[in-house]
Motif scaffolding. Structure first.
Motif, mmCIF file in Angstrom:
data_model
loop_
_atom_site.group_PDB
_atom_site.id
_atom_site.type_symbol
_atom_site.label_atom_id
_atom_site.label_comp_id
_atom_site.label_asym_id
_atom_site.label_seq_id
_atom_site.Cartn_x
_atom_site.Cartn_y
_atom_site.Cartn_z
ATOM 1 N N SER A 75 1.466 8.832 -5.969
ATOM 2 C CA SER A 75 1.372 10.245 -5.605
ATOM 3 C C SER A 75 2.593 11.015 -6.100
ATOM 4 C CB SER A 75 1.102 10.434 -4.109
ATOM 5 O OG SER A 75 2.025 9.727 -3.338
ATOM 6 N N THR A 76 3.757 10.383 -6.157
ATOM 7 C CA THR A 76 4.901 11.122 -6.707
ATOM 8 C C THR A 76 4.819 11.224 -8.235
ATOM 9 O OG1 THR A 76 6.279 9.135 -6.631
ATOM 10 C CG2 THR A 76 6.498 10.646 -4.798
ATOM 11 N N ILE A 86 5.934 -1.580 -10.992
ATOM 12 C CA ILE A 86 5.396 -0.244 -10.732
ATOM 13 C C ILE A 86 5.585 0.619 -11.972
ATOM 14 C CG2 ILE A 86 5.659 1.824 -9.321
ATOM 15 C CD1 ILE A 86 4.770 -0.200 -7.459
ATOM 16 N N ALA A 124 0.841 -1.193 0.000
ATOM 17 C CA ALA A 124 0.000 0.000 0.000
ATOM 18 C C ALA A 124 0.875 1.241 0.000
ATOM 19 C CB ALA A 124 -0.891 0.016 1.227
ATOM 20 N N ILE A 125 1.899 1.202 0.817
ATOM 21 C CA ILE A 125 2.778 2.368 0.923
ATOM 22 C C ILE A 125 3.590 2.549 -0.348
ATOM 23 C CG2 ILE A 125 4.819 3.215 2.155
ATOM 24 C CD1 ILE A 125 3.381 2.031 4.713
ATOM 25 N N ILE A 126 4.111 1.458 -0.874
ATOM 26 C CA ILE A 126 4.889 1.529 -2.114
ATOM 27 C C ILE A 126 4.027 2.077 -3.251
ATOM 28 C CG2 ILE A 126 5.946 0.084 -3.898
ATOM 29 C CD1 ILE A 126 7.082 -1.645 -1.578
ATOM 30 N N VAL A 135 -4.176 9.667 -4.352
ATOM 31 C CA VAL A 135 -4.740 8.574 -3.553
ATOM 32 C C VAL A 135 -5.482 9.258 -2.410
ATOM 33 C CG1 VAL A 135 -4.244 6.418 -2.311
ATOM 34 C CG2 VAL A 135 -2.724 7.163 -4.158
ATOM 35 N N PRO A 136 -6.673 9.816 -2.709
ATOM 36 C CA PRO A 136 -7.331 10.711 -1.754
ATOM 37 C C PRO A 136 -7.879 9.980 -0.539
ATOM 38 C CG PRO A 136 -8.794 10.274 -3.596
ATOM 39 C CD PRO A 136 -7.485 9.605 -3.921
ATOM 40 N N GLU A 137 -7.907 10.668 0.581
ATOM 41 C CA GLU A 137 -8.545 10.107 1.774
ATOM 42 C C GLU A 137 -10.053 10.047 1.503
ATOM 43 O OE1 GLU A 137 -7.295 11.895 5.392
ATOM 44 O OE2 GLU A 137 -8.774 10.825 6.612
ATOM 45 N N LEU A 189 2.564 2.477 -13.908
ATOM 46 C CA LEU A 189 2.478 3.939 -14.033
ATOM 47 C C LEU A 189 2.362 4.352 -15.495
ATOM 48 C CD1 LEU A 189 5.083 5.220 -11.424
ATOM 49 C CD2 LEU A 189 2.595 5.243 -11.236
ATOM 50 N N THR A 249 1.125 3.812 -3.026
ATOM 51 C CA THR A 249 0.719 5.185 -2.742
ATOM 52 C C THR A 249 1.863 6.136 -3.064
ATOM 53 O OG1 THR A 249 -0.717 4.389 -0.978
ATOM 54 C CG2 THR A 249 -0.175 6.719 -0.950
ATOM 55 N N ASP A 250 3.054 5.734 -2.668
ATOM 56 C CA ASP A 250 4.243 6.534 -2.932
ATOM 57 C C ASP A 250 4.434 6.716 -4.440
ATOM 58 O OD1 ASP A 250 6.876 7.558 -2.996
ATOM 59 O OD2 ASP A 250 7.356 6.528 -1.152
ATOM 60 N N ASN A 280 -7.976 4.801 2.925
ATOM 61 C CA ASN A 280 -7.406 4.689 1.588
ATOM 62 C C ASN A 280 -5.917 4.962 1.695
ATOM 63 O OD1 ASN A 280 -7.216 4.224 -1.170
ATOM 64 N ND2 ASN A 280 -7.651 6.360 -1.744
ATOM 65 N N PRO A 281 -5.076 3.939 1.423
ATOM 66 C CA PRO A 281 -5.430 2.572 1.047
ATOM 67 C C PRO A 281 -6.199 1.806 2.127
ATOM 68 C CG PRO A 281 -3.060 2.967 0.811
ATOM 69 C CD PRO A 281 -3.614 4.150 1.467
#
Lengths: 466, 466
Positions: free
Chosen positions: A320-321, A445, A312-314, A326-328, A449, A316-317, A350-351
């Motif tokens: 978003s970059t 990834i 999720a973090i990977i 990845v909106p709340e 993208l 989202t990172d 979210n995630p």
């Protein structure tokens, strides 16, 4: 009136001038493949030195063939090409593929290149090449390429390339990944027909939906723009194009170096004409198929679900970059998800992390995905790690095929794209190809993208020209 | 004196507190794997409700075990963790792995987190976790993870991660690609031991040469810097670290959010301490192994050879736009290559295209690679498309294995790295794994570039600190 190019892809009669028994030669590979093509055309082998080639009758010259010829494949030394084409003209040849090399791309071949130019001006025969690697049409099929026939599989994606070898590579690499090319043409040095001509032709071919282009340079900038203006509103054109560093210019020297002005000019054209540019050629093939497999991506807002917070973090990172959002989720949507997910530890902002919910109940996952789609708060969905559990357990694979099926249904119902991301590929698990039969999967990834960018770029461009 | 961390990787006795018969539970997966580990440690199962678990004797409490325990694996509900650890202290436990979650990472668990902190301050037991996914050491082996044992394969690469799930993913994904992790540890929420502690430990472990780190944040910035300063001159440390967009911060909220100051501070530290940063975690695993498989990359000048100009252009483009150089060879070197390559059409300036030379004679290719290395004009070599011909012909595969062997010899002799690039993977051909036994292969431009950047960054940093 049908374009002459049609005769390449649907010839009634073919002559291979330079058909050969010599293993690994062009005259051998192409003759074997054309004789093995399942189409109904008559194939004639031409070889002045042998009565029989590949066990078939061979004619000394094309003049000896008892019928008119639609297509001639020319595999003779460069100095003999123009005289051979003149003989072809007498047999009413409509189109010719010139495999032979050694023309304007070399200093030694300049004179021969000029001769070829004069031929093009004087005669009606349309030429592919010279210095090309042939072509195929998997839906006839006709195979005038060196590729073993098992790599020819129908698909609405056509590949037009200024490098023959990358055509081989993608044609071999694609099928294992369900990324097949229905039509493929290596344009060679474009003494006559250019990339633009094939784009125009495929633009009118109802069996082609998406075109992938490998471009080093464009000879006919204005016509290229005009043709693109017609084609891109109806079909996606995905382009990999060289940059213009000095090293690249040197490497491209043996090809024709006619560029659409500067790189800046191409960038402007691309945005104006809706040409989808990709950074990596192979991601271009993946993006081409993504247009067939997903509904349009109408905005940049993504939801992400997975088992395990790390991915999720990977993701989202990465998103978003790269300019995606990845909106709340709204409080209402969070509350709704919370009612479905039993465990207080699952993140629902979210995630959405199913791992922390201590559950592998995938019907819950589906209910949540539906709720998120219905909220209208996002434009697309990324589901991570489906495909990984089959590596642990056969049972995991069975569940994952079911998930893929459900995701496919949800994608269709809500007409918003769902992208499955997992590192695992065909090499890791027998169930991956089964999962892929239901839903497309993205394995890095960077490729994911590139697909998202391609889809969003095309959708927004089409909205703008409406 | 040996670090207590040593007891994780080489325990003489282990207690699994919460061992379970319940399929898919942590207490079940870890107990099955530990019982199946081939090491000599005594494994004791603890479960207050059952006399037997997994067909083995189970003890009601750790106090009943007849010997002292080096390692306790704790899989009990969060409120029971501290009382359980207090019982462990009485059995002389040296280290404990706390799988249980629900501490400071949740608002509800704050009090329990504080209790755990107090325990850490009062007792000598060193803790992994809480909220971690275990660990393994493939060279003992001891497997305190949910991973099936077939994924544990010895290698000098250790993975330290703040996400357990990505540890699973890389451990499953790696072996098919010969990218194995010899040691793996999920650090969890770092109530006691942090990423830094494991880096320090592996820094002194002679079986570890390279460390891969997944980092969301660093708790002990100053100690982290000090430990890195000791470790990085001897061993490569490859890091994937989150960026700091608001979406990422939200996603990371359920993990500990102690960052090494801002992203800018980390970038500065990285350059000063020689920490190798990668954009994608999976490329980090590939880069980690690249350090083991190639001599150092001492500069940015590359030669490229391949069959087919397209990939030459794609690679030249990718390298030159990423800051590497594909310099034109000196006239002397071009003349030398020209003497070896028989056909005038082959480009010899760099890239060297064998396709245009109408030859598939790979002994020529080897002679040319040697000449280029001997010239001193380049620092590294990229060979494209080896691996592709095996998809056409079985014979192609046999030749390609030979080529890989030769390239390996040349790389060793000249002590300059050779990188084989091809799209084809294990999924495409049975010969790819055979080729890979001789030489490493890179399957995407993005992963190749990341490897080159990692190698050049580390080499230049080491030169600077000399």
């Amino acid at each position: 009136m049908k374009s002459n190019i049609h005769y390449f892809f649907h010839p009634k009669s073919v002559a291979i001038i330079g058909a050969s028994d010599k293993y690994y030669s062009w005259g051998n590979m192409i003759a074997v493949n054309l004789l093995g093509s399942k189409s109904q055309e008559n194939v004639y082998l031409i070889n002045p030195k042998h009565d029989r080639v590949l066990g078939e009758k061979a004619y000394g010259k094309i003049a000896e063939v008892p019928e008119d010829i639609d297509l001639a494949i020319v595999i003779v030394p460069a100095p003999k090409v123009v005289p051979t084409l003149e003989e072809c003209a007498a047999k009413n040849v409509k189109v010719a593929t010139i495999i032979s090399a050694g023309f304007s791309e070399t200093s030694e071949g300049k004179q021969l290149g000029d001769d070829l130019k004069r031929f093009v001006e004087e005669y009606q025969i349309r030429l592919q090449g010279p210095n090309c690697a042939g072509y195929y049409n998997a839906s006839v099929p006709i195979n005038a390429s060196p590729l073993p026939p098992r790599f020819l599989i129908e698909s609405p994606v056509a590949f037009i390339t200024q490098s023959g070898f990358v055509g081989n590579t993608l044609s071999v690499w694609g099928p294992t990944r369900n990324l097949t090319l229905g039509k493929y043409i290596s344009v060679g040095n474009e003494a006559d027909l250019t990339v633009t001509d094939y784009v125009e032709y495929f633009g009118q071919d109802p069996t082609v939906q998406v075109m992938l282009l490998y471009i080093e340079g464009i000879k006919d900038g204005t016509r290229f723009s005009n043709v693109m203006r017609e084609v891109t509103p109806k079909k996606q054109v995905v382009v990999w194009k060289t940059s213009e560093t000095s090293a690249v210019k040197r490497a491209a020297l043996s090809h024709t170096a006619h560029l659409v002005g500067s790189q800046q000019v191409f960038q402007g054209l691309r945005k104006q004409l809706g040409i989808i540019q990709v950074q990596r050629l192979e991601y271009g093939l993946i993006a081409s198929h993504a247009f067939l497999r997903h509904p349009p991506l109408r905005g940049n807002r993504f939801a992400i679900t997975m088992v395990g917070a790390g991915w999720a973090i990977i993701l989202t990172d990465a998103l978003s970059t790269a300019g995606f959002s990845v909106p709340e989720f709204s409080q209402d949507l969070q509350d709704e998800i919370r009612r479905v997910l039993p465990n207080y530890r699952a993140s629902v902002k979210n995630p959405v992390d199913f791992g922390a919910a201590d559950t592998m109940d995938f019907s819950l996952m589906m209910r949540i995905i539906r709720k998120i789609f219905e909220s209208g708060e996002i434009d697309g969905f990324i589901v991570a790690n489906i495909g990984e559990f089959s590596s642990f357990e056969d049972e995991g694979g069975i569940i994952e095929v079911q998930i893929a099926k459900s995701l496919n249904r949800i994608q269709k119902k809500y007409q918003k794209p769902i992208y499955i991301f997992t590192l695992m590929t065909e090499a890791d698990s027998k169930s991956i190809p089964l999962i892929k039969k239901k839903m497309n999967m993205y394995h890095s990834i960077d490729e994911l993208l590139e697909v998202l960018k391609a889809q969003l770029f095309y959708y927004r461009w089409k909205e703008r020209i409406k």
